[in-house]
Design an enzyme around this catalytic site. Structure first.
Site, PDB file in Angstrom:
ATOM      1  N   PHE A  21      45.013   8.057  -3.043  1.00  8.66           N
ATOM      2  CA  PHE A  21      43.665   7.027  -2.776  1.00  8.66           C
ATOM      3  C   PHE A  21      42.531   7.182  -3.526  1.00  8.66           C
ATOM      4  CE2 PHE A  21      39.937   5.038  -0.714  1.00  8.66           C
ATOM      5  CZ  PHE A  21      40.565   4.037  -0.507  1.00  8.66           C
ATOM      6  N   ALA A  53      45.952   9.621   3.078  1.00  9.24           N
ATOM      7  CA  ALA A  53      46.441  10.848   3.764  1.00  9.24           C
ATOM      8  C   ALA A  53      47.093  10.524   4.947  1.00  9.24           C
ATOM      9  CB  ALA A  53      44.906  11.293   4.205  1.00  9.24           C
ATOM     10  N   ALA A  77      42.633  13.673  -0.219  1.00 12.68           N
ATOM     11  CA  ALA A  77      41.169  13.903  -0.081  1.00 12.68           C
ATOM     12  C   ALA A  77      40.867  12.662   1.265  1.00 12.68           C
ATOM     13  CB  ALA A  77      40.490  13.660  -0.944  1.00 12.68           C
ATOM     14  N   VAL A  78      40.029  13.036   2.003  1.00 18.50           N
ATOM     15  CA  VAL A  78      39.363  12.007   2.868  1.00 18.50           C
ATOM     16  C   VAL A  78      37.834  11.963   2.898  1.00 18.50           C
ATOM     17  CG1 VAL A  78      39.316  10.920   5.038  1.00 18.50           C
ATOM     18  CG2 VAL A  78      41.521  12.003   4.404  1.00 18.50           C
ATOM     19  N   ILE A  79      37.180  11.117   2.367  1.00 20.64           N
ATOM     20  CA  ILE A  79      35.821  11.321   2.052  1.00 20.64           C
ATOM     21  C   ILE A  79      35.115  10.322   3.419  1.00 20.64           C
ATOM     22  CG2 ILE A  79      33.813  10.761   0.885  1.00 20.64           C
ATOM     23  CD1 ILE A  79      35.815  11.110  -1.650  1.00 20.64           C
ATOM     24  N   HIS A  85      36.814   5.623  11.323  1.00 20.40           N
ATOM     25  CA  HIS A  85      38.234   5.634  10.514  1.00 20.40           C
ATOM     26  C   HIS A  85      38.475   7.176  10.094  1.00 20.40           C
ATOM     27  CE1 HIS A  85      40.626   4.770   7.219  1.00 20.40           C
ATOM     28  NE2 HIS A  85      41.482   4.286   8.039  1.00 20.40           N
ATOM     29  N   ARG A 124      35.796  21.258  -4.509  1.00 20.98           N
ATOM     30  CA  ARG A 124      36.758  21.799  -3.659  1.00 20.98           C
ATOM     31  C   ARG A 124      38.375  21.367  -4.304  1.00 20.98           C
ATOM     32  NH1 ARG A 124      32.342  21.397  -0.816  1.00 20.98           N
ATOM     33  NH2 ARG A 124      31.876  22.857   0.855  1.00 20.98           N
TER      34      ARG A 124
END
Length: 160
Positions: A21, A53, A77-79, A85, A124
């Protein structure tokens, strides 16, 4: 095989499943995880991309079920956004990846960044604070060492 000949080395392959993503983050994570596996002597590192993810656990399960891989690094990654959500995706991805490892016995390194903003994600993914791709691959290798130690202990304890 004659007793004076060593067995041929076993090929060690690793899989990386990566949420694509956030393309730049995915590339950074894959690069560092691949480097760790290769430095550990991997014969091959196969990379499988998935949209996000949420799809990581199923991709990890499919890779584990092939019996081709010693371990799997799960990256992405999830931001956090403006809705809940984020929480659902992070929780289910983490639960699903852990479930794959527990069900199959194939070590799965958790390299999914769960962050508040893009700056944290960059930091990160090899940009300063941490390198979560490298850490996920290192976790796989650490679990394989634990398995080898336990297998050796079991053999020694039951041999006599």
């Amino acid at each position: 095989m004659p007793a004076d000949q060593e067995e041929p080395p076993i090929a060690v392959r690793y899989a990386i499943v990566v949420a694509q993503f956030y393309t730049e983050l995915a590339e950074r994570l894959v690069t560092s995880a691949t480097r760790v596996f290769e430095e550990a002597g991997a014969d091959a590192v196969d990379v499988y991309g998935v949209p996000g993810a949420f799809e990581l656990p199923l991709a990890a399960l499919m890779a584990a079920q092939t019996d081709r891989y010693a371990g799997i690094a799960c990256l992405g990654a999830v931001i956090r956004g403006e809705t809940s959500h984020y929480d659902y995706v992070c929780n289910e991805a983490a639960r699903g990846i852990q479930d794959v490892a527990l069900r199959t016995g194939v070590p799965c390194g958790f390299g999914l960044l769960t962050v508040e903003n893009a700056d944290q994600a960059m930091a990160r993914s090899g940009g300063g604070k941490r390198d979560q791709g490298a850490h996920a691959a290192a976790a796989v290798l650490a679990l394989l060492r634990v398995r080898a130690e336990l297998d050796g202990s079991l053999t020694e304890n039951t041999a006599g």
